[in-house]
Design an enzyme around this catalytic site. Sequence first.
Site, PDB file in Angstrom:
ATOM      1  N   TYR A 141      -4.671   5.552   5.274  1.00  0.00           N
ATOM      2  CA  TYR A 141      -5.899   5.713   4.497  1.00  0.00           C
ATOM      3  C   TYR A 141      -7.016   6.357   5.310  1.00  0.00           C
ATOM      4  O   TYR A 141      -7.897   7.006   4.748  1.00  0.00           O
ATOM      5  CB  TYR A 141      -6.412   4.352   4.014  1.00  0.00           C
ATOM      6  CG  TYR A 141      -5.717   3.794   2.801  1.00  0.00           C
ATOM      7  CD1 TYR A 141      -4.356   3.544   2.820  1.00  0.00           C
ATOM      8  CD2 TYR A 141      -6.430   3.500   1.649  1.00  0.00           C
ATOM      9  CE1 TYR A 141      -3.725   3.010   1.718  1.00  0.00           C
ATOM     10  CE2 TYR A 141      -5.807   2.967   0.538  1.00  0.00           C
ATOM     11  CZ  TYR A 141      -4.453   2.718   0.579  1.00  0.00           C
ATOM     12  OH  TYR A 141      -3.834   2.183  -0.513  1.00  0.00           O
ATOM     13  N   LYS A 189       8.220  -0.360   9.185  1.00  0.00           N
ATOM     14  CA  LYS A 189       9.323   0.603   9.031  1.00  0.00           C
ATOM     15  C   LYS A 189       9.694   1.041  10.444  1.00  0.00           C
ATOM     16  O   LYS A 189       9.689   2.228  10.792  1.00  0.00           O
ATOM     17  CB  LYS A 189       8.855   1.768   8.139  1.00  0.00           C
ATOM     18  CG  LYS A 189       9.928   2.740   7.728  1.00  0.00           C
ATOM     19  CD  LYS A 189      10.918   2.207   6.721  1.00  0.00           C
ATOM     20  CE  LYS A 189      12.051   3.215   6.516  1.00  0.00           C
ATOM     21  NZ  LYS A 189      13.149   2.688   5.677  1.00  0.00           N
ATOM     22  N   ASP A 221      11.241  -1.367   2.869  1.00  0.00           N
ATOM     23  CA  ASP A 221      12.112  -1.091   1.711  1.00  0.00           C
ATOM     24  C   ASP A 221      12.891  -2.348   1.312  1.00  0.00           C
ATOM     25  O   ASP A 221      12.948  -2.724   0.138  1.00  0.00           O
ATOM     26  CB  ASP A 221      13.041   0.111   1.984  1.00  0.00           C
ATOM     27  CG  ASP A 221      13.769   0.044   3.322  1.00  0.00           C
ATOM     28  OD1 ASP A 221      13.480  -0.858   4.141  1.00  0.00           O
ATOM     29  OD2 ASP A 221      14.656   0.908   3.557  1.00  0.00           O
ATOM     30  N   ASP A 245      -0.734  -2.461  -0.036  1.00  0.00           N
ATOM     31  CA  ASP A 245      -1.203  -1.990  -1.341  1.00  0.00           C
ATOM     32  C   ASP A 245      -0.033  -2.007  -2.323  1.00  0.00           C
ATOM     33  O   ASP A 245      -0.138  -2.516  -3.442  1.00  0.00           O
ATOM     34  CB  ASP A 245      -1.767  -0.566  -1.194  1.00  0.00           C
ATOM     35  CG  ASP A 245      -2.261  -0.005  -2.511  1.00  0.00           C
ATOM     36  OD1 ASP A 245      -2.959  -0.741  -3.237  1.00  0.00           O
ATOM     37  OD2 ASP A 245      -1.941   1.156  -2.825  1.00  0.00           O
ATOM     38  N   ASP A 249       0.871  -5.140  -5.526  1.00  0.00           N
ATOM     39  CA  ASP A 249       1.035  -4.854  -6.965  1.00  0.00           C
ATOM     40  C   ASP A 249       2.418  -5.302  -7.425  1.00  0.00           C
ATOM     41  O   ASP A 249       2.582  -5.845  -8.518  1.00  0.00           O
ATOM     42  CB  ASP A 249       0.889  -3.348  -7.258  1.00  0.00           C
ATOM     43  CG  ASP A 249      -0.545  -2.942  -7.616  1.00  0.00           C
ATOM     44  OD1 ASP A 249      -1.489  -3.607  -7.141  1.00  0.00           O
ATOM     45  OD2 ASP A 249      -0.719  -1.955  -8.369  1.00  0.00           O
TER      46      ASP A 249
HETATM   47  C1  IPM Z   1      -6.445  -1.493  -4.171  1.00  0.00           C
HETATM   48  C2  IPM Z   1      -6.604  -0.068  -4.665  1.00  0.00           C
HETATM   49  C3  IPM Z   1      -7.337   0.753  -3.622  1.00  0.00           C
HETATM   50  C4  IPM Z   1      -6.463   0.835  -2.372  1.00  0.00           C
HETATM   51  C5  IPM Z   1      -7.746   2.182  -4.045  1.00  0.00           C
HETATM   52  C6  IPM Z   1      -8.482   2.211  -5.359  1.00  0.00           C
HETATM   53  C7  IPM Z   1      -8.569   2.848  -2.984  1.00  0.00           C
HETATM   54  O1  IPM Z   1      -5.377   0.463  -5.014  1.00  0.00           O
HETATM   55  O2  IPM Z   1      -7.444  -2.112  -3.783  1.00  0.00           O
HETATM   56  O3  IPM Z   1      -5.325  -2.024  -4.206  1.00  0.00           O
HETATM   57  O4  IPM Z   1      -5.528   1.640  -2.316  1.00  0.00           O
HETATM   58  O5  IPM Z   1      -6.729   0.060  -1.438  1.00  0.00           O
HETATM   59 MN    MN Z   2      -3.771  -1.035  -5.088  1.00  0.00          MN
END
Ligand code: IPM
Ligand code: MN
Length: 363
Positions: A141, A189, A221, A245, A249
């Site tokens: 990032y 990784k 992975d 990240d 999710d």
């Molecule tokens: C998160 C989001 C952010 C990230 C984006 C919007 C910059 O996906 O907080 O999970 O990738 O950190």
């Molecule tokens: Mn995210």
Amino acid sequence: MHLKILVTAGDGIGPEVTNEAVAVLRETAALGGHEFHFLERRIGGVAIAHDGSPLPAETLEAALASDAVLLGAVGSPEFNSLPPEKRPEVGLLQLRTALGGFANLRPAFALKELAVNSPLKPEVVEGADILFVRELLGGLYFGQPREWNKATGEAWNTMRYTREEVVRVARIAFQLAEKRRKKVTSVDKANVLEVSQLWRATVNEVAVEFPGIAVEHQYVDAMAMHIMNQPRNYDVVLTENLFGDILSDEAAVITGSLGMLPSATIGGKVNLYEPVHGSAPDIAGKGLANPLGAILTGALILRHSAGLEAEAVAIETAVRKVLEQGFRTPDLARTNSQSFTVLSTTEMGARVRETVKTLLVSA
Ligand code: IPM
Ligand code: MN
Ligand code: NAD
């Protein structure tokens, strides 16, 4: 207790869910005689449209002068074709950098009330309780160089970590594991990337300081599969920025919806609190958003920035009770196998508020 909270609601469903989180926090403060002051400032797409910048100076100033920042979400389809440095998301990345928190705590839990709403089998998710510790200020990032060279048709980003950056986030993961089930799983990784080899070697060095904690390493992975197959195997999961990240999710599936997950970022000047989900443009403005992730994020403010543990637990308990009573936002009501009462964003917020009141008044 006196607390100054900056609310940066942002885009899409951000304002809808933060309204409910703030209302629950106001109710909690009123019941306990605490003074919470809320100030609102723009960030993300709304800030680009209004101020010409995704992080206006007055937002940054207010953030640095507050005790905690509550962010809704940033990101809007109208800005999708802009280069990364001009997009709404960069406002959030700049805010994270300025506040300095490097450890993003993302709890992913299977509530028994929601077992039937997860696409995974109840016997797989039941009892799962993972705490992701995602490094938030390094890796791909932020690493330099980064560029999209349109003339040559090449683009590059850099995944870079220093030993110190790994040490500080690893220490937080081990400290948190001491208060939990005493296991840290570090994700990398290292079979391909030098930066992951540094990560793994450094995590092993830090592990020596914590002899009571079991440490294991997984490749990212394989980890993506393991957390779906056997989520109960994991306690604290330590990751670099991008891997965390993605995996957090994915872990939302254990809970039943991305709209359930809260997060807290600690270790810097001012803690930053954000639900894990984004601005959800597909459902924005329709009253369909699940506010529970934002409300649970409010509970994390009370725990990590106010020392109000009993109140934090009251909010978390209220969320469970409302779910137990069969109330659902549409994202959670995915199965017809039980009869649910489907609520709008504001109706769900109101249910949680009422329940918090009952819990705190009877306490
Ligand atoms: C998160 C989001 C952010 C990230 C984006 C919007 C910059 O996906 O907080 O999970 O990738 O950190
Ligand atoms: Mn995210
Ligand atoms: P998203 O998290 O916004 O949505 C993914 C899916 O989950 C969508 O179908 C959405 O409707 C659903 N969803 C998310 N939150 C929900 C909630 N509270 N209740 C019900 N359903 C919910 O991710 P995306 O669609 O990939 O990204 C949309 C925008 O959000 C992008 O601009 C992205 O960069 C941004 N984003 C911002 C943050 C943040 O500000 N912290 C986090 C992630 C994504």
